[in-house]
Design a protein around this motif. Structure first.
Motif, PDB file in Angstrom:
ATOM      1  N   VAL A   1      15.712  74.627  52.821  1.00 10.54           N
ATOM      2  CA  VAL A   1      14.416  74.378  52.200  1.00 10.54           C
ATOM      3  C   VAL A   1      14.588  73.600  50.897  1.00 10.54           C
ATOM      4  CG1 VAL A   1      12.340  75.444  51.250  1.00 10.54           C
ATOM      5  CG2 VAL A   1      13.390  76.403  53.295  1.00 10.54           C
ATOM      6  N   ARG A   2      15.589  73.987  50.118  1.00 14.28           N
ATOM      7  CA  ARG A   2      15.830  73.250  48.874  1.00 14.28           C
ATOM      8  C   ARG A   2      16.258  71.812  49.183  1.00 14.28           C
ATOM      9  NH1 ARG A   2      17.282  74.938  43.190  1.00 14.28           N
ATOM     10  NH2 ARG A   2      17.426  72.874  42.213  1.00 14.28           N
ATOM     11  N   ALA A   3      17.144  71.651  50.151  1.00 17.52           N
ATOM     12  CA  ALA A   3      17.628  70.303  50.485  1.00 17.52           C
ATOM     13  C   ALA A   3      16.487  69.406  50.959  1.00 17.52           C
ATOM     14  CB  ALA A   3      18.709  70.390  51.552  1.00 17.52           C
ATOM     15  N   ALA A   4      15.497  69.991  51.618  1.00 20.66           N
ATOM     16  CA  ALA A   4      14.344  69.203  52.061  1.00 20.66           C
ATOM     17  C   ALA A   4      13.562  68.683  50.857  1.00 20.66           C
ATOM     18  CB  ALA A   4      13.441  70.038  52.964  1.00 20.66           C
ATOM     19  N   GLN A   5      13.277  69.571  49.901  1.00 18.93           N
ATOM     20  CA  GLN A   5      12.533  69.126  48.713  1.00 18.93           C
ATOM     21  C   GLN A   5      13.357  68.157  47.886  1.00 18.93           C
ATOM     22  OE1 GLN A   5      10.195  71.785  46.419  1.00 18.93           O
ATOM     23  NE2 GLN A   5       9.657  73.117  48.144  1.00 18.93           N
ATOM     24  N   GLU A   6      14.665  68.421  47.780  1.00 19.09           N
ATOM     25  CA  GLU A   6      15.522  67.478  47.048  1.00 19.09           C
ATOM     26  C   GLU A   6      15.561  66.128  47.753  1.00 19.09           C
ATOM     27  OE1 GLU A   6      18.726  70.359  44.738  1.00 19.09           O
ATOM     28  OE2 GLU A   6      19.256  69.580  46.719  1.00 19.09           O
ATOM     29  N   GLY A   7      15.608  66.132  49.080  1.00 16.14           N
ATOM     30  CA  GLY A   7      15.635  64.873  49.820  1.00 16.14           C
ATOM     31  C   GLY A   7      14.397  64.030  49.575  1.00 16.14           C
ATOM     32  N   ILE A   8      13.256  64.692  49.477  1.00 18.12           N
ATOM     33  CA  ILE A   8      12.017  63.970  49.175  1.00 18.12           C
ATOM     34  C   ILE A   8      12.101  63.366  47.779  1.00 18.12           C
ATOM     35  CG2 ILE A   8       9.533  64.208  48.846  1.00 18.12           C
ATOM     36  CD1 ILE A   8       9.722  66.624  50.865  1.00 18.12           C
ATOM     37  N   VAL A   9      12.515  64.164  46.799  1.00 21.05           N
ATOM     38  CA  VAL A   9      12.666  63.652  45.427  1.00 21.05           C
ATOM     39  C   VAL A   9      13.649  62.491  45.393  1.00 21.05           C
ATOM     40  CG1 VAL A   9      13.579  64.191  43.133  1.00 21.05           C
ATOM     41  CG2 VAL A   9      12.057  65.813  44.275  1.00 21.05           C
ATOM     42  N   PHE A  10      14.778  62.639  46.077  1.00 22.67           N
ATOM     43  CA  PHE A  10      15.800  61.601  46.033  1.00 22.67           C
ATOM     44  C   PHE A  10      15.296  60.299  46.654  1.00 22.67           C
ATOM     45  CE2 PHE A  10      19.209  65.193  46.237  1.00 22.67           C
ATOM     46  CZ  PHE A  10      18.970  65.496  44.900  1.00 22.67           C
ATOM     47  N   SER A  11      14.458  60.399  47.685  1.00 22.99           N
ATOM     48  CA  SER A  11      13.891  59.178  48.270  1.00 22.99           C
ATOM     49  C   SER A  11      12.966  58.495  47.272  1.00 22.99           C
ATOM     50  CB  SER A  11      13.144  59.497  49.573  1.00 22.99           C
ATOM     51  OG  SER A  11      11.969  60.235  49.338  1.00 22.99           O
ATOM     52  N   PHE A  12      12.219  59.273  46.489  1.00 17.74           N
ATOM     53  CA  PHE A  12      11.401  58.708  45.413  1.00 17.74           C
ATOM     54  C   PHE A  12      12.290  57.977  44.407  1.00 17.74           C
ATOM     55  CE2 PHE A  12       7.055  61.020  45.046  1.00 17.74           C
ATOM     56  CZ  PHE A  12       6.863  60.965  46.408  1.00 17.74           C
TER      57      PHE A  12
ATOM     58  N   ILE B   1       5.044  65.874  54.798  1.00 19.78           N
ATOM     59  CA  ILE B   1       5.138  66.160  56.237  1.00 19.78           C
ATOM     60  C   ILE B   1       6.470  66.838  56.567  1.00 19.78           C
ATOM     61  CG2 ILE B   1       6.076  63.890  56.900  1.00 19.78           C
ATOM     62  CD1 ILE B   1       4.249  64.032  59.378  1.00 19.78           C
ATOM     63  N   LEU B   2       7.553  66.488  55.830  1.00 24.92           N
ATOM     64  CA  LEU B   2       8.830  67.181  56.010  1.00 24.92           C
ATOM     65  C   LEU B   2       8.725  68.626  55.524  1.00 24.92           C
ATOM     66  CD1 LEU B   2      11.868  67.623  56.425  1.00 24.92           C
ATOM     67  CD2 LEU B   2      12.261  66.409  54.266  1.00 24.92           C
ATOM     68  N   ASN B   3       8.120  68.812  54.362  1.00 22.17           N
ATOM     69  CA  ASN B   3       7.974  70.169  53.828  1.00 22.17           C
ATOM     70  C   ASN B   3       7.144  71.034  54.779  1.00 22.17           C
ATOM     71  OD1 ASN B   3       8.737  71.755  51.480  1.00 22.17           O
ATOM     72  ND2 ASN B   3       6.542  71.911  51.050  1.00 22.17           N
ATOM     73  N   ALA B   4       6.080  70.453  55.350  1.00 31.09           N
ATOM     74  CA  ALA B   4       5.251  71.191  56.308  1.00 31.09           C
ATOM     75  C   ALA B   4       6.036  71.515  57.576  1.00 31.09           C
ATOM     76  CB  ALA B   4       3.997  70.380  56.637  1.00 31.09           C
ATOM     77  N   TRP B   5       6.877  70.595  58.022  1.00 37.01           N
ATOM     78  CA  TRP B   5       7.719  70.832  59.204  1.00 37.01           C
ATOM     79  C   TRP B   5       8.686  71.990  58.952  1.00 37.01           C
ATOM     80  CZ3 TRP B   5      12.799  71.005  60.661  1.00 37.01           C
ATOM     81  CH2 TRP B   5      13.078  70.877  62.028  1.00 37.01           C
ATOM     82  N   MET B   6       9.270  71.987  57.747  1.00 38.89           N
ATOM     83  CA  MET B   6      10.171  73.087  57.390  1.00 38.89           C
ATOM     84  C   MET B   6       9.408  74.412  57.398  1.00 38.89           C
ATOM     85  SD  MET B   6      13.253  71.831  56.865  1.00 38.89           S
ATOM     86  CE  MET B   6      14.060  73.112  55.918  1.00 38.89           C
TER      87      MET B   6
END
Length: 499
Positions: free
Chosen positions: A383-394, A315-320
């Motif tokens: 955009v990269r920070a968003a994908q990294e943030g998702i990975v980091f939360s995992f 949902i974050l990636n889609a928002w971006m």
């Protein structure tokens, strides 16, 4: 020799999917889902979410009719049936086995105070050592809400069941459930290896409400004459497998043994790992349930599924995409993100903008951006920070799983959603140090193969999933290991300053 087929249903909150699998080749020959538009969810009040159980049955029937016609398969050709289903729901039926009210489904939050009260009154140690979780917003707490607020319904309850139990009952006319199912509803006591009588006593719920318990892989019941006529199946066809959607997703990816991980990253994201010993997170940031192959009477066969859920992933990636890269497709967006270096030159994004996060002890932090320098950073960094943030939360949640004793070496995932992004995959492998294997998989196909195991058509899960197609393997990038770890530590330090 006639071809044998396995039938799998996946009962979701948006649709019901059905698939036919050739038992001998292991290949899916036909699949369909209904409704084609998202199924309605009733929200009479804010925070409520209900569905009519009969609607699941009607959707299952329509999907079945389509695949039987497409696959040119007759009822007598089906050797066994398996069911996957949306977890944590509550269906209440009377003695006529008809629902007394709409089902209260997984995303309904009305029962939160009932679970919290039980956790406080019974004590954290007792709940966690016996249930491996707080009673939370799970099925038992939902039933306590019905008892207090709808006594006319409660007084007519004959049996309570989960959504998958209901579909099995409609197929067979016989109500029953599984240990895995009871554990996801907080009805199973892992210390006593039986129904959680202490929680039933606390809520004043009679044990007679719990249907008979059957093994997850077994002839649980058979298709009744009435259901056979309605669906075009053969009476006596065995129902031989049942599992909640996340345990079933793990099964679909052939994740059965300790240390194996199944991950999904759609709108929200789930990491589901198998633990070989009874354990729990003392802060209840992840949930522990009986996995599909758990046998509590055999210590050597302790198999628990530890479930981490992150609400704010795809949902974050889609928002971006909608708000930052609206002029390009997702593939172009991934290419743009790859132009920024690992760690996004210090930009951190917290992906927590989709409600309270259990991994943060139910805090609702919201999504936030940190470290942006107007003279240095571009939308590639964002955009990269968003994908990294998702990975980091995992990875933050996976550290909790590791503290519980899980050795994470390999992550199995379907090639879909966020796992379509090379940057996402490489970052997850780089930070976690785990190898990622991507597969072509589906919940209803997994349920069909689970039925094959339960019927004895397959000797074990390895035979059942021997034809599972591995599409890609992503190894951790050793050359950039330190860069990935440093980026994660920077993100985690920012998170720690906020919680």
């Amino acid at each position: 020799m006639a071809v044998r087929y396995l039938l799998g249903f996946d009962v979701g909150s948006s649709s019901v999917k059905a698939s036919l699998v050739n038992a001998d080749s292991g290949k899916c020959v036909s699949s369909a889902f209904f409704p084609e538009k998202e199924a309605p969810i009733m929200a009479v009040k804010a925070g409520w979410a209900e569905q009519e159980p009969d609607s699941w049955w009607q959707y299952a029937k329509q999907a079945l009719q389509k695949i039987m016609a497409e696959g040119q398969v007759k009822g007598e050709d089906i050797a066994a049936i398996g069911i996957s289903y949306q977890m944590h729901g509550l269906v209440c039926v009377g003695k006529d086995l008809k629902p007394l009210r709409p089902a209260i489904i997984w995303c309904d939050s009305r029962a939160v105070p009932y679970g919290e009260r039980a956790f406080n009154d019974l004590g954290a140690e007792r709940c966690l050592t016996h249930l491996l979780n707080s009673p939370g917003n799970f099925t038992a707490a939902k039933l306590a809400w019905v008892k207090e607020n709808e006594p006319e319904v409660y007084n007519n309850i004959y049996k309570i069941m989960l959504p998958g139990d209901y579909i099995a009952m409609r197929l067979s006319g016989v109500p029953n459930t599984t240990v895995s199912g009871l554990s996801e509803g907080m009805f199973w006591d892992f210390k006593e290896n039986g129904v959680a009588q202490f929680l039933l006593d606390y809520y004043g719920i009679p044990a007679s409400f719990i249907p008979d318990i059957v093994p997850t892989f077994s002839e649980q019941s058979v298709v009744s004459q009435n259901a056979a006529q309605e669906l075009g199946l053969k009476a006596g066809t065995p129902i031989t497998y049942r599992g909640g959607d996340q345990p079933n997703n793990a099964l679909s990816l052939n994740v059965f043994e300790p240390g194996e991980i199944a991950a999904t990253a759609g709108t929200s994201g789930v990491v589901y790992g198998v633990l070989g010993e009874v354990n729990y997170d003392p802060k209840s940031r992840v949930n522990t349930f009986a996995h599909v192959n758990h046998q509590g009477n055999l210590k050597s066969q302790t198999r628990l599924g530890v479930l981490l859920c992150i609400n704010g992933t795809g949902i974050l990636n889609a928002w971006m995409h909608r708000n930052v890269t609206f002029d390009m497709g997702y593939a172009e967006m991934n290419d743009l993100a790859a132009q920024a270096p690992i760690g996004s030159d210090g930009v951190c994004i917290m992906p927590f903008g989709n409600g309270a996060e259990r991994v943060l002890q139910n805090k609702e932090l919201g999504c936030s951006f940190h470290g942006i320098n107007f003279n240095k950073h571009s939308r590639a960094h964002l955009v990269r920070a968003a994908q990294e943030g998702i990975v980091f939360s995992f990875c933050y949640g996976m550290e909790i799983m590791q503290q519980m004793g899980m050795d994470i070496q390999k992550i199995h995932a379907g090639r879909a959603n966020m796992f379509l992004s090379p940057l996402f995959r490489n970052t997850l492998a780089g930070v976690s140090g785990a190898t990622i294997e991507l597969y072509e998989t589906d919940g209803s196909v997994g349920a069909a193969k689970g039925a094959g195991i339960g019927a004895g058509i397959y000797a074990d899960h390895n035979e059942a999933f021997a034809t599972l197609e591995k599409l890609q393997v992503i190894e951790p990038d050793a050359a950039h290991r330190d860069d990935y770890r440093q980026a994660y530590e920077n993100w985690k330090n920012q998170l720690q300053s906020m919680i």
